[in-house]
Enzyme design. Structure first.
Site, PDB file in Angstrom:
ATOM      1  N   HIS A 208      23.666  78.219  26.197  1.00 54.00           N
ATOM      2  CA  HIS A 208      24.234  78.407  27.446  1.00 54.00           C
ATOM      3  C   HIS A 208      23.772  77.259  28.174  1.00 54.00           C
ATOM      4  O   HIS A 208      22.576  76.592  27.741  1.00 54.00           O
ATOM      5  CB  HIS A 208      23.852  79.447  28.330  1.00 54.00           C
ATOM      6  CG  HIS A 208      22.326  79.702  28.422  1.00 54.00           C
ATOM      7  ND1 HIS A 208      21.727  79.244  29.448  1.00 54.00           N
ATOM      8  CD2 HIS A 208      21.446  80.645  27.894  1.00 54.00           C
ATOM      9  CE1 HIS A 208      20.425  79.447  29.422  1.00 54.00           C
ATOM     10  NE2 HIS A 208      20.227  80.355  28.532  1.00 54.00           N
TER      11      HIS A 208
ATOM     12  N   GLY B  30      27.770  77.343  32.093  1.00 53.48           N
ATOM     13  CA  GLY B  30      28.624  78.447  31.171  1.00 53.48           C
ATOM     14  C   GLY B  30      28.059  78.771  30.181  1.00 53.48           C
ATOM     15  O   GLY B  30      26.749  78.373  29.915  1.00 53.48           O
ATOM     16  N   TYR B  31      28.522  79.182  29.023  1.00 53.15           N
ATOM     17  CA  TYR B  31      28.023  79.590  27.712  1.00 53.15           C
ATOM     18  C   TYR B  31      28.779  79.268  26.423  1.00 53.15           C
ATOM     19  O   TYR B  31      29.983  78.938  26.567  1.00 53.15           O
ATOM     20  CB  TYR B  31      28.008  81.205  27.516  1.00 53.15           C
ATOM     21  CG  TYR B  31      26.979  81.833  28.531  1.00 53.15           C
ATOM     22  CD1 TYR B  31      25.889  82.317  28.491  1.00 53.15           C
ATOM     23  CD2 TYR B  31      27.424  82.178  30.116  1.00 53.15           C
ATOM     24  CE1 TYR B  31      24.913  82.883  29.138  1.00 53.15           C
ATOM     25  CE2 TYR B  31      26.627  82.732  30.957  1.00 53.15           C
ATOM     26  CZ  TYR B  31      25.372  83.076  30.462  1.00 53.15           C
ATOM     27  OH  TYR B  31      24.519  83.534  31.297  1.00 53.15           O
TER      28      TYR B  31
ATOM     29  N   ASP C 202      23.286  58.916  25.537  1.00 50.54           N
ATOM     30  CA  ASP C 202      22.232  60.059  25.235  1.00 50.54           C
ATOM     31  C   ASP C 202      21.901  60.222  23.637  1.00 50.54           C
ATOM     32  O   ASP C 202      22.269  61.375  23.308  1.00 50.54           O
ATOM     33  CB  ASP C 202      22.445  61.006  25.812  1.00 50.54           C
ATOM     34  CG  ASP C 202      21.266  62.127  26.161  1.00 50.54           C
ATOM     35  OD1 ASP C 202      19.850  61.567  25.911  1.00 50.54           O
ATOM     36  OD2 ASP C 202      21.240  63.406  26.202  1.00 50.54           O
TER      37      ASP C 202
ATOM     38  N   ASN D 265      41.924  23.025  13.381  1.00 52.90           N
ATOM     39  CA  ASN D 265      42.949  22.146  12.742  1.00 52.90           C
ATOM     40  C   ASN D 265      44.338  22.121  13.029  1.00 52.90           C
ATOM     41  O   ASN D 265      45.280  21.693  12.508  1.00 52.90           O
ATOM     42  CB  ASN D 265      42.750  22.304  11.279  1.00 52.90           C
ATOM     43  CG  ASN D 265      42.978  23.644  10.695  1.00 52.90           C
ATOM     44  OD1 ASN D 265      43.520  24.407  11.225  1.00 52.90           O
ATOM     45  ND2 ASN D 265      42.765  24.080   9.495  1.00 52.90           N
TER      46      ASN D 265
ATOM     47  N   ASP E   1      18.831   8.621  17.205  1.00 52.30           N
ATOM     48  CA  ASP E   1      17.521   8.454  18.173  1.00 52.30           C
ATOM     49  C   ASP E   1      17.145   9.327  19.350  1.00 52.30           C
ATOM     50  O   ASP E   1      16.354   9.180  20.071  1.00 52.30           O
ATOM     51  CB  ASP E   1      18.174   7.262  19.066  1.00 52.30           C
ATOM     52  CG  ASP E   1      19.139   7.613  20.055  1.00 52.30           C
ATOM     53  OD1 ASP E   1      19.560   8.655  19.809  1.00 52.30           O
ATOM     54  OD2 ASP E   1      19.704   6.801  21.048  1.00 52.30           O
TER      55      ASP E   1
ATOM     56  N   ASP F   7      19.534  16.216  33.395  1.00 50.76           N
ATOM     57  CA  ASP F   7      18.980  15.328  34.193  1.00 50.76           C
ATOM     58  C   ASP F   7      19.672  14.157  34.562  1.00 50.76           C
ATOM     59  O   ASP F   7      18.871  13.315  35.355  1.00 50.76           O
ATOM     60  CB  ASP F   7      17.460  14.832  33.274  1.00 50.76           C
ATOM     61  CG  ASP F   7      17.899  14.234  31.943  1.00 50.76           C
ATOM     62  OD1 ASP F   7      19.081  13.911  31.740  1.00 50.76           O
ATOM     63  OD2 ASP F   7      16.904  14.180  31.080  1.00 50.76           O
TER      64      ASP F   7
END
Length: 523
Positions: free
Chosen positions: A70, A74-75, A188, A417, A461, A489
């Protein structure tokens, strides 16, 4: 409203996602901060005033028998189907206890979830829903093999062999993958919420309790804390969770299956939460020295604290440890791959070129999960993905409804492509999980990202210049918009650090992924 339909024992049964579930013998009380604080607002409960739209002739079809367990509302009983004598499980929910509208919504949601997952071999089968003036009846498959938790505790040392554990974990991952394709998060996952169909050793495993499960819109996150303390993911505790949290929970279960101990433990729930947020699982104690490296690698990749870097359910099914003995056809289409394909069209041209360069540096072993995904989408097995195959794959992510013109736009962006088809190399560039590559092997990430960078840096480089960018991309006209995105930067060139940053982050134009137009609100 999830109830474990076990003919042996019922643990963790609950009729409301807003209420605490019954304590199990191996876990603290599940947590749910959604508990309603509203007062009862009328003399007639909402449930008694609601027509759920279910059939009204339950007693013409079924005879209720033995009580199984239960919950709050309910059950659960064994029942006999009158026409053929089949035994089923029936959850009888009392309408008079559904005081608030939210309780009615919960019942409707659970039925909706069971219907959505109907037919999956590792989900308890839904037969029908009925109602009368007093009760709602949910009729389902009866599982008589007991809880996964009980089988763990019955094993020597409370642990499974690797082979047997992989069989169990594979079934849980298939449930999670199916849920996620439906826009559903279980929320859960724990041993108590999985039952065996029968007592046979090779009995299939069934997910039975969807009491905390919920639908989620693409790109959205849950902001409440629900679940069970031992299995709750870090992002749940941070109130920003999604489908990835189910995979974490399965990782916890796998750890327990293999060593017989929990990876995160304390005497209090607060202590458990601190362990989950701060610490890594211990793989140094017995019996981990005797457990395969593949199994440990699998668990570690499920218990990654950053959900972006964690394996998805579909990816986990491609892992060598859990896949052994399984078939490629068991692997569902991965919602994260579909999301990456949708997002690729929104990336800047520079990021698309950068991802293609990165993809070209990876070996087959590093992208085996993407090979499985490609093969799943390539229905006719001709080695390329057509527009129709792309449309069919994207349609499997049910919360999304893309127009054919949008699917064509996605394929065109991936198809470098311009032959109207997507080959495996093009697919990898669009589907790649960059965060996982960096998290799972930082040294390899350094090497791969540098190799991708050097495909642009022709004179070696250490910088990508505008001219090198133009030569690599073949673009005509001003190259400044591409350069500006990565040149943080503002020195007029792109460094390796800036290039890696570009790979990690979505382009400026796609940082806010929109929810799909026409998304079905399943709540």
């Amino acid at each position: 409203m999830g109830v474990c339909f076990s003919a042996i024992r019922v643990t963790g049964a609950s009729s409301s996602r807003r209420s605490s579930q019954t304590k199990s013998k191996a876990a603290p009380t599940p947590i749910d901060t959604k508990a309603s604080t509203k007062r009862r607002t009328g003399s007639i409960p909402c449930g008694k005033r609601t027509d759920f739209g279910y059939s009204k002739d339950f007693h013409d079809h079924y005879t209720i028998g033995k009580l199984l367990g239960h919950g709050q509302f309910g059950y659960t009983y064994v029942a006999i189907h009158r026409p053929n004598g089949d035994r089923v499980a029936v959850k009888r929910l009392d309408k008079s206890k559904m005081v608030l509208p939210i309780a009615v919504e919960d019942v409707k949601r659970e039925v909706q979830i069971l219907i959505a997952l109907s037919g999956h071999e590792n989900v308890v089968q839904f037969h029908n829903a009925f109602e009368d003036d007093d009760y709602v009846y949910i009729v389902m498959e009866l599982c008589e093999g007991g809880e996964l938790l009980d089988r763990i505790l019955s094993k020597k040392g409370n642990r499974y062999s690797e082979k047997d554990a992989a069989v169990v974990v594979r079934q849980m991952l298939k449930v999670a993958g199916e849920c996620h394709l439906h826009g559903l998060v279980h929320r859960d996952m724990k041993p108590e919420n999985f039952l065996f169909k029968s007592a046979q050793l090779d009995s299939p495993l069934k997910a039975t309790d969807f009491g905390l499960s919920d639908f989620i819109k693409p790109g959205k996150r849950f902001h409440d804390i629900v679940g069970s303390a031992y299995y709750v993911a870090p992002e749940v505790l941070k109130r920003r969770s999604g489908p990835e949290s189910d995979v974490w929970s399965i990782g916890v279960i796998t750890y327990i299956l293999l060593c017989g101990r929990r990876p995160f433990w304390d005497r209090t729930e607060d202590g458990i939460f601190k362990e989950v947020l701060r610490n890594k699982p211990d793989f140094s104690r017995k019996p981990w020295a005797t457990i395969s490296d593949s199994a440990k690698d699998f668990v570690k990749k499920l218990l990654v604290k950053d959900p972006r870097a964690r394996l998805t359910a579909a990816q986990a099914l491609s892992h060598a440890w859990v896949r052994e003995g399984g078939n490629a056809t068991d692997i569902p289409v991965d919602i994260s791959v579909l999301n990456n394909l949708r997002q690729f069209v929104r990336y800047s041209r520079l990021k698309q070129f950068a991802l293609r360069a990165l993809a070209s540096t990876l070996d087959e072993a590093e992208i085996s999960d993407l090979r499985d995904q490609f093969d799943a989408i390539d229905v006719d097995k001709n080695g390329v993905i057509s527009l129709e195959e792309m449309r069919q794959a994207l349609a499997k992510d049910l919360p999304w409804k893309l127009k054919d013109s949008r699917v064509a736009e996605i394929l065109e962006a991936i198809d470098s492509n311009t032959d109207g088809l997507v080959d495996f190399t093009e697919f990898v560039a669009a589907a790649l999980h960059v965060h996982q590559l960096e998290e799972h092997d930082s040294e390899k990430w350094q090497l791969r990202s540098r190799a991708a960078f050097e495909k642009f840096d022709l004179d070696k480089d250490g910088y990508i210049t505008p001219e090198e960018l133009r030569m690599h991309t073949g673009l005509r006209g001003s190259i400044d918009p591409l350069l500006d995105e990565a040149d943080i930067d503002r020195d007029g060139k792109i460094s390796l650090h800036e290039f890696r940053r570009l790979l990690r982050t979505a382009s400026i134009s796609s940082q806010r992924a929109p929810s799909p137009a026409g998304h079905r609100n399943l709540r």
